[in-house]
Design a protein around this motif. Structure first.
Motif, short mmCIF file in Angstrom:
data_model
loop_
_atom_site.label_atom_id
_atom_site.label_comp_id
_atom_site.label_asym_id
_atom_site.label_seq_id
_atom_site.Cartn_x
_atom_site.Cartn_y
_atom_site.Cartn_z
N ALA A 29 0.85 -1.18 0.00
CA ALA A 29 0.00 0.00 0.00
C ALA A 29 0.89 1.24 0.00
CB ALA A 29 -0.90 -0.01 1.22
N ARG A 30 0.26 2.41 0.01
CA ARG A 30 1.02 3.65 0.04
C ARG A 30 1.96 3.66 1.24
NH1 ARG A 30 -0.55 7.83 -3.14
NH2 ARG A 30 -2.52 7.57 -4.22
N PRO A 31 3.08 4.33 1.10
CA PRO A 31 4.01 4.39 2.22
C PRO A 31 3.42 5.23 3.36
CG PRO A 31 4.71 5.87 0.50
CD PRO A 31 3.56 5.07 -0.05
N ARG A 32 3.82 4.91 4.55
CA ARG A 32 3.38 5.73 5.69
C ARG A 32 4.30 6.93 5.76
NH1 ARG A 32 0.63 3.00 10.59
NH2 ARG A 32 -0.53 1.42 9.49
N MET A 33 3.67 8.09 5.75
CA MET A 33 4.43 9.32 5.87
C MET A 33 4.22 9.84 7.29
SD MET A 33 5.78 9.62 2.91
CE MET A 33 6.40 11.26 2.82
N TYR A 34 5.25 10.47 7.84
CA TYR A 34 5.18 10.96 9.20
C TYR A 34 5.40 12.47 9.20
CZ TYR A 34 5.38 6.10 10.53
OH TYR A 34 5.09 4.77 10.66
N CYS A 35 4.68 13.16 10.09
CA CYS A 35 4.85 14.61 10.21
C CYS A 35 6.04 14.89 11.15
CB CYS A 35 3.57 15.25 10.74
SG CYS A 35 3.21 14.86 12.46
N TYR A 36 6.29 16.15 11.42
CA TYR A 36 7.39 16.52 12.30
C TYR A 36 7.13 16.13 13.76
CZ TYR A 36 9.48 19.03 8.46
OH TYR A 36 10.07 19.35 7.27
N HIS A 37 5.89 15.77 14.06
CA HIS A 37 5.55 15.31 15.41
C HIS A 37 5.74 13.80 15.53
CE1 HIS A 37 3.20 19.06 14.79
NE2 HIS A 37 3.65 19.31 16.02
N ASN A 38 6.26 13.19 14.48
CA ASN A 38 6.51 11.75 14.40
C ASN A 38 5.21 10.94 14.51
OD1 ASN A 38 8.27 9.67 13.87
ND2 ASN A 38 8.65 9.24 16.03
N GLU A 39 4.15 11.49 13.91
CA GLU A 39 2.87 10.79 13.84
C GLU A 39 2.54 10.54 12.38
OE1 GLU A 39 -0.31 12.36 16.16
OE2 GLU A 39 1.06 13.08 17.71
N VAL A 40 1.72 9.52 12.13
CA VAL A 40 1.34 9.20 10.75
C VAL A 40 0.56 10.37 10.17
CG1 VAL A 40 0.00 7.66 9.30
CG2 VAL A 40 1.29 6.74 11.22
N ALA A 41 1.00 10.85 9.01
CA ALA A 41 0.35 11.96 8.34
C ALA A 41 -0.71 11.41 7.38
CB ALA A 41 1.37 12.79 7.58
N PRO A 42 -1.99 11.76 7.58
CA PRO A 42 -3.03 11.25 6.69
C PRO A 42 -2.94 11.88 5.31
CG PRO A 42 -3.98 12.76 8.29
CD PRO A 42 -2.54 12.59 8.65
N LEU A 43 -3.28 11.10 4.29
CA LEU A 43 -3.29 11.59 2.91
C LEU A 43 -4.64 12.26 2.66
CD1 LEU A 43 -1.79 11.69 0.19
CD2 LEU A 43 -2.94 9.55 -0.39
N ARG A 44 -4.61 13.49 2.20
CA ARG A 44 -5.84 14.26 1.96
C ARG A 44 -5.85 14.76 0.52
NH1 ARG A 44 -8.25 14.62 6.87
NH2 ARG A 44 -6.92 14.90 8.68
#
Length: 116
Positions: free
Chosen positions: A18-33
């Protein structure tokens, strides 16, 4: 066999995953919008930070502004239509009075002939 690549934002693999998991600067999973407002980026996808202000709230505020603008335009159009109706009403009254004048003259002529 799937190959693996790595970059600054993390690692991902090509293949059936599936799509790669991207993380924000808070080290949390960034949702794709998806960008929903009209503009040059409409329909484009982006990764969002869960700590950014609620996207749904921002979309609702944008929709509210759009609807307010539409209401103002409709009010202006309604005022123009009211003016047109008033003008047509005046023209209708003038036309009706003009059409009734000959009838009065005809009745007067008939009355004069009968009385003669």
């Amino acid at each position: 066999m799937a190959s693996s690549n790595s970059n600054e934002s993390g690692s991902y693999s090509h293949g059936r995953c599936a799509r790669p998991r991207m993380y924000c600067y808070h080290n949390e999973v960034a949702p794709l919008r998806v960008v929903k407002h009209n503009g040059p980026n409409h329909g484009k996808q982006f990764y969002d930070c869960p700590h950014w202000p609620d996207t749904a709230l921002i979309e609702l505020e944008h929709e509210k502004k759009t609807l307010k603008k539409e209401v103002e335009e409709l009010k202006a159009e309604n005022a123009k239509l009211d003016d047109m109706v008033a003008e047509l009403s005046i023209e209708n009254t003038e036309t009706r009075l003009f059409m009734e004048e000959p009838m009065v003259d005809k009745k007067l002529v008939v009355a004069l002939i009968v009385s003669w």
